[in-house]
Scaffold this motif. Structure first.
Motif, PDB file in Angstrom:
ATOM      1  N   VAL A 127       0.856  -1.186   0.000  1.00 37.71           N
ATOM      2  CA  VAL A 127       0.000   0.000   0.000  1.00 37.71           C
ATOM      3  C   VAL A 127       0.893   1.237   0.000  1.00 37.71           C
ATOM      4  O   VAL A 127       1.796   1.354   0.830  1.00 37.71           O
ATOM      5  CB  VAL A 127      -0.946  -0.015   1.224  1.00 37.71           C
ATOM      6  N   GLU A 128       0.626   2.164  -0.925  1.00 37.27           N
ATOM      7  CA  GLU A 128       1.465   3.351  -1.112  1.00 37.27           C
ATOM      8  C   GLU A 128       0.784   4.648  -0.683  1.00 37.27           C
ATOM      9  O   GLU A 128       1.263   5.728  -1.023  1.00 37.27           O
ATOM     10  CB  GLU A 128       1.884   3.457  -2.582  1.00 37.27           C
ATOM     11  N   ILE A 129      -0.339   4.546   0.045  1.00 34.13           N
ATOM     12  CA  ILE A 129      -1.028   5.735   0.541  1.00 34.13           C
ATOM     13  C   ILE A 129      -1.243   5.582   2.037  1.00 34.13           C
ATOM     14  O   ILE A 129      -1.301   4.463   2.549  1.00 34.13           O
ATOM     15  CB  ILE A 129      -2.387   5.948  -0.171  1.00 34.13           C
ATOM     16  N   PHE A 149       3.446  -0.027   3.262  1.00 35.31           N
ATOM     17  CA  PHE A 149       3.263  -1.191   4.136  1.00 35.31           C
ATOM     18  C   PHE A 149       2.616  -2.309   3.336  1.00 35.31           C
ATOM     19  O   PHE A 149       1.871  -2.066   2.399  1.00 35.31           O
ATOM     20  CB  PHE A 149       2.464  -0.857   5.410  1.00 35.31           C
ATOM     21  N   GLY A 150       2.965  -3.526   3.703  1.00 37.57           N
ATOM     22  CA  GLY A 150       2.496  -4.684   2.966  1.00 37.57           C
ATOM     23  C   GLY A 150       1.295  -5.338   3.616  1.00 37.57           C
ATOM     24  O   GLY A 150       1.177  -5.365   4.844  1.00 37.57           O
ATOM     25  N   VAL A 162      -7.151 -15.169   6.300  1.00 38.06           N
ATOM     26  CA  VAL A 162      -7.131 -13.965   7.136  1.00 38.06           C
ATOM     27  C   VAL A 162      -6.263 -12.900   6.482  1.00 38.06           C
ATOM     28  O   VAL A 162      -5.332 -13.211   5.734  1.00 38.06           O
ATOM     29  CB  VAL A 162      -6.604 -14.262   8.569  1.00 38.06           C
ATOM     30  N   LEU A 163      -6.567 -11.648   6.773  1.00 39.77           N
ATOM     31  CA  LEU A 163      -5.767 -10.524   6.302  1.00 39.77           C
ATOM     32  C   LEU A 163      -4.657 -10.283   7.306  1.00 39.77           C
ATOM     33  O   LEU A 163      -4.920 -10.188   8.516  1.00 39.77           O
ATOM     34  CB  LEU A 163      -6.633  -9.271   6.162  1.00 39.77           C
ATOM     35  N   VAL A 164      -3.418 -10.173   6.829  1.00 38.76           N
ATOM     36  CA  VAL A 164      -2.285  -9.908   7.707  1.00 38.76           C
ATOM     37  C   VAL A 164      -1.499  -8.718   7.181  1.00 38.76           C
ATOM     38  O   VAL A 164      -1.453  -8.470   5.975  1.00 38.76           O
ATOM     39  CB  VAL A 164      -1.345 -11.134   7.846  1.00 38.76           C
ATOM     40  N   HIS A 165      -0.898  -7.985   8.101  1.00 34.84           N
ATOM     41  CA  HIS A 165       0.058  -6.948   7.743  1.00 34.84           C
ATOM     42  C   HIS A 165       1.416  -7.627   7.679  1.00 34.84           C
ATOM     43  O   HIS A 165       1.713  -8.504   8.492  1.00 34.84           O
ATOM     44  CB  HIS A 165       0.058  -5.827   8.786  1.00 34.84           C
ATOM     45  N   LEU A 166       2.230  -7.240   6.727  1.00 35.92           N
ATOM     46  CA  LEU A 166       3.545  -7.849   6.570  1.00 35.92           C
ATOM     47  C   LEU A 166       4.585  -7.039   7.335  1.00 35.92           C
ATOM     48  O   LEU A 166       4.516  -5.806   7.377  1.00 35.92           O
ATOM     49  CB  LEU A 166       3.907  -7.939   5.094  1.00 35.92           C
ATOM     50  N   ALA A 167       5.533  -7.741   7.940  1.00 40.64           N
ATOM     51  CA  ALA A 167       6.569  -7.073   8.719  1.00 40.64           C
ATOM     52  C   ALA A 167       7.421  -6.162   7.833  1.00 40.64           C
ATOM     53  O   ALA A 167       7.930  -5.148   8.297  1.00 40.64           O
ATOM     54  CB  ALA A 167       7.446  -8.101   9.425  1.00 40.64           C
TER      55      ALA A 167
END
Length: 136
Positions: free
Chosen positions: A79-81, A90-91, A103-108
């Motif tokens: 995501v670029e915004i 952030f990924g 499930v939706l996860v945020h990437l480190a």
């Protein structure tokens, strides 16, 4: 000039933080060794939400379930915004858990892992699941 959004109908409830009714948090819960959710007693449909009154697929009763913290990437993006309090880049990835739901996860790291890449949920960040690439 009228304040933006005041008096406009909305489907969102204000939430207890601003004087409204409490709003349930539907994000999956991570305990360190499992993702908590529920599974249908009839069709075995897995759901990453706890406390469901019935199966969202067949409406049969559900039971609490503990799911693995590992899985494979179904889809991912960077995501670029800015979104809420998160600053780019952030990924994000959808992770198919080994024995359960997607499930939706945020990437480190802000990277785009390939489809089928193995990830492990390692914690949470402001209530969201965080995953890193699983090393063999």
């Amino acid at each position: 000039m009228a304040e933006l959004g005041v008096g406009r109908p909305t489907k969102r409830r204000a939430g207890s933080a601003v004087g409204g009714l409490p709003v349930a948090d539907s994000r999956p819960v991570f305990t360190g060794d499992a993702v908590l959710g529920s599974r249908c007693t009839a069709c075995r449909y897995p759901s990453p939400q706890q406390g469901l009154p019935w199966c969202p697929f067949c409406y049969a009763p559900v039971t609490p379930e503990r799911f693995a913290v590992t899985g494979t990437v179904w889809s991912s993006t960077v995501v670029e915004i800015p979104v809420g309090t998160r600053r780019p880049p952030f990924g994000l990835a959808y992770l198919d858990l080994d024995d359960g739901p997607r499930v939706l996860v945020h990437l480190a790291e802000p990277v785009v892992p390939g489809l089928g890449t193995r990830l492990r949920i390692t914690g949470t960040d402001d209530g969201d699941l965080v995953a890193t690439e699983e090393r063999s």
